[in-house]
Scaffold this active site. Structure first.
Site, PDB file in Angstrom:
ATOM      1  N   ARG A 123       0.609  -1.359   0.065  1.00  0.00           N
ATOM      2  CA  ARG A 123       0.020   0.094   0.090  1.00  0.00           C
ATOM      3  C   ARG A 123       0.895   1.319  -0.247  1.00  0.00           C
ATOM      4  NH1 ARG A 123      -0.793   4.713   2.737  1.00  0.00           N
ATOM      5  NH2 ARG A 123      -0.337   3.536   4.664  1.00  0.00           N
TER       6      ARG A 123
ATOM      7  N   HIS B 271       4.536   4.826  12.900  1.00  0.00           N
ATOM      8  CA  HIS B 271       4.535   4.565  11.212  1.00  0.00           C
ATOM      9  C   HIS B 271       5.384   5.894  10.881  1.00  0.00           C
ATOM     10  CE1 HIS B 271       2.762   4.207   7.036  1.00  0.00           C
ATOM     11  NE2 HIS B 271       3.294   5.227   6.965  1.00  0.00           N
TER      12      HIS B 271
ATOM     13  N   CYS C 216       6.022  10.819  -0.220  1.00  0.00           N
ATOM     14  CA  CYS C 216       4.747  11.655   0.132  1.00  0.00           C
ATOM     15  C   CYS C 216       4.661  12.562  -1.132  1.00  0.00           C
ATOM     16  CB  CYS C 216       5.081  12.341   1.299  1.00  0.00           C
ATOM     17  SG  CYS C 216       3.993  13.359   1.651  1.00  0.00           S
TER      18      CYS C 216
HETATM   19 ZN   LIG Z   1       3.188   6.496   5.295  1.00  0.00          ZN
END
Ligand SMILES: [Zn+2]
Length: 329
Positions: free
Chosen positions: A29, A223, A256
């Site tokens: 993911r 995370h 990101c």
């Molecule tokens: Zn992440």
């Protein structure tokens, strides 16, 4: 890499530190979602198979978001349909809204991560709605999850820093987590989305959450992205506060979309070696995990982002016991 070289990463267990840590591998993911080159469903399943073979028991397999926003994960249903091949593994998926919830449950996923940002600006950029609108959605999703006996984890992005708002204070994070806990007692994953956090921030936030919300460490997961090489230091800060669940991606895949140049999550192989070395139990075979990392790295559009595989490729990790013996004699 011969087995004996990896032995250097294992230490005699320190009794007081010997506890198990849950690794949630999020490569399929978070690792793939920003990759520009399409990865086939078949390759995703081979990657999952390799992760499972290494002993990983928790995998975030995909995300049920609109394919227009994340085309790489448009095959969420197709991937989910094959997960029955891996009994004993807990698969989760990320969802941003009710539509995602319905799709995920229809696809047979029973563990879902609802994503909301600690930063309102990031929430608007990432999810196209305000934080309070996301929390309202969480309330709706929560009711359905309870009815369907689906387990939710709330993933808070930008917990420590936002690419738009800058540093997120521990109080602001507390406020976001409190708002969700007023809706339900779901576990919270605190995400350092752009990798800007420092260990002191992690400590401050965890202490505050535990004090103010009476959260047990088991209700929290961490995370970390490793953009600036601080993920393992931040992991140590989390461990010291009792957290025993950490996300990671094989080969450090990921990034990101709002942080150009940002590297991915902490590499699962680096995290496991780090934990092994400190005497924590992960149940993961490092040699097999490196095989998964090697496979995962072929899907990255950037050079390898972790440490362990690079060391392996260069023949590092020290001298084998046999060679050392020969040198002495
Ligand atoms: Zn992440």
């Amino acid at each position: 890499m011969p087995d004996e070289q990896l032995v250097l990463h294992r230490r005699q267990k320190v009794p007081s530190m010997s506890e198990s840590v849950r690794i949630v591998d999020v490569t399929p993911r978070d690792g793939l979602q920003n990759e520009p080159n399409p990865v086939s469903t078949q390759d995703k399943l081979v990657l999952i198979q390799k992760l499972v073979a290494s002993g990983i028991k928790h995998i975030q397999a995909t995300s049920f978001v609109h394919p227009k926003w994340v085309p790489q994960l448009a095959d969420a249903e197709a991937v989910s349909a094959q997960l029955h091949r891996f009994p004993g593994v807990q698969f989760s998926a990320l969802i941003p809204n009710l539509r995602g919830y319905e799709r995920a449950v229809a696809a047979g996923i029973r563990h879902l991560e609802f994503v909301v940002a600690a930063s309102d600006t990031f929430n608007r950029k990432n999810l196209n709605r305000s934080k309070s609108e996301s929390l309202q959605l969480l309330a709706d999703v929560g009711k359905k999850a309870e009815r369907d006996s689906v387990v939710l984890r709330v993933g808070f992005s930008t917990c420590f820093h936002c690419p738009f708002e800058g540093r997120i204070s521990a109080r602001a994070l507390l406020s976001a987590v409190r708002s969700s806990r007023e809706l339900g007692t779901w576990r919270a994953a605190l995400c350092d989305t752009d990798g800007m956090a420092f260990p002191d921030q992690i400590t401050e936030a965890l202490v505050l959450l535990k004090e103010e919300l009476k959260l047990a460490p088991g209700e929290l997961a961490l995370h970390f992205h490793d953009t600036y090489g601080r993920a393992l230091a931040n992991t140590l800060a989390g461990l010291k506060e009792g957290v025993r669940e950490f996300d990671a991606t094989a080969a450090g895949l990921g990034g990101c979309p709002y942080c150009p140049g940002a590297s991915g999550n902490v590499a699962t192989e680096d995290l496991v070696a780090f934990l092994d070395g400190m005497g924590y139990e992960t149940g993961i075979d490092l040699e097999k995990l490196l095989d998964a990392a090697q496979f995962a790295s072929r899907f990255s559009s950037r050079p390898y982002q972790g440490h362990l595989l690079r060391a392996k490729r260069a023949g590092a990790c020290g001298v084998t016991p046999t060679a050392a013996k020969a040198e002495v004699s």
